[in-house]
Design a protein around this motif. Sequence first.
Motif, short mmCIF file in Angstrom:
data_model
loop_
_atom_site.label_atom_id
_atom_site.label_comp_id
_atom_site.label_asym_id
_atom_site.label_seq_id
_atom_site.Cartn_x
_atom_site.Cartn_y
_atom_site.Cartn_z
N PRO B 85 0.82 -1.22 0.00
CA PRO B 85 0.00 0.00 0.00
C PRO B 85 0.85 1.28 0.00
O PRO B 85 0.53 2.23 -0.72
CB PRO B 85 -0.82 -0.14 1.29
CG PRO B 85 -0.96 -1.62 1.48
CD PRO B 85 0.34 -2.20 1.00
N ALA B 86 1.94 1.30 0.79
CA ALA B 86 2.80 2.50 0.81
C ALA B 86 3.41 2.75 -0.57
O ALA B 86 3.60 3.89 -0.99
CB ALA B 86 3.92 2.34 1.85
N GLY B 87 3.72 1.67 -1.29
CA GLY B 87 4.29 1.80 -2.63
C GLY B 87 3.29 2.37 -3.62
O GLY B 87 3.63 3.16 -4.50
N ILE B 88 2.03 1.96 -3.46
CA ILE B 88 0.97 2.47 -4.35
C ILE B 88 0.78 3.97 -4.12
O ILE B 88 0.64 4.76 -5.06
CB ILE B 88 -0.34 1.69 -4.11
CG1 ILE B 88 -0.15 0.23 -4.60
CG2 ILE B 88 -1.52 2.35 -4.82
CD1 ILE B 88 -1.30 -0.70 -4.29
N GLU B 89 0.84 4.36 -2.84
CA GLU B 89 0.75 5.78 -2.49
C GLU B 89 1.91 6.55 -3.12
O GLU B 89 1.73 7.64 -3.69
CB GLU B 89 0.83 5.88 -0.96
CG GLU B 89 0.05 7.01 -0.33
CD GLU B 89 0.22 6.98 1.19
OE1 GLU B 89 0.50 8.04 1.74
OE2 GLU B 89 0.09 5.89 1.81
N LEU B 90 3.13 5.97 -3.03
CA LEU B 90 4.30 6.65 -3.59
C LEU B 90 4.19 6.79 -5.11
O LEU B 90 4.56 7.81 -5.68
CB LEU B 90 5.60 5.90 -3.23
CG LEU B 90 6.89 6.60 -3.67
CD1 LEU B 90 7.09 7.93 -2.95
CD2 LEU B 90 8.12 5.70 -3.43
#
Lengths: 111, 111
Positions: B85-90
């Motif tokens: 999820p953090a990667g998708i946000e980035l």
Amino acid sequence: MLDPDLIAQHRQELRRGTTSLACLALLAATPDYGYRLIGRLADLGFEVEANTLYPLLRRLDKQGLLSFEWDTSEARPRKVYATAPAGIELVSLLRADWNRLTEALDRMDRP
Amino acid sequence: MLDPDLIAQHRQELRRGTTSLACLALLAATPDYGYRLIGRLADLGFEVEANTLYPLLRRLDKQGLLSFEWDTSEARPRKVYATAPAGIELVSLLRADWNRLTEALDRMDRP
């Protein structure tokens, strides 16, 4: 959820290669002093600090991509940078790369 | 007129920051093995070698931007990477940066 330092690091990586390209493109359009180039870059959204920009300009000059003349019209001589023919050639190559990368990223959005 | 090594160096700088973004975007769409990701990147015009990609995937995993599961269906267990999820946000932040940089470069062409 995302660590601000991590975001900053990835943003900087993404931006790093574009700063040379932006300098060469701007100085091809209008030769300028380093400190004024910082303002022109900022107007376009490239926040570059003097201690990053000046070494970059010297590097691009050494690489034959920029050249400069001394402006001695004021008390302290100042360098006026302009993009050299080799730099103009590089701008068009890098712009083509940029467009290909943009197309690749766009294609990812519709797999 | 332009030195090929110099061209290669500037191209690589321009491309470096985009490789992380491309990996995260592709692995958000479809989780995959490292070696198959190399093929998907190449199809999009990102030529990345295994000895560049594998350390990058480990780095993105350590940063919490990717995660992986072991696929043990064959003799040798293999990692299947997926964007966290953090990667998708980035990805969405970096895509916005990319779009702003593209607009800035476009504005340079018509001063």
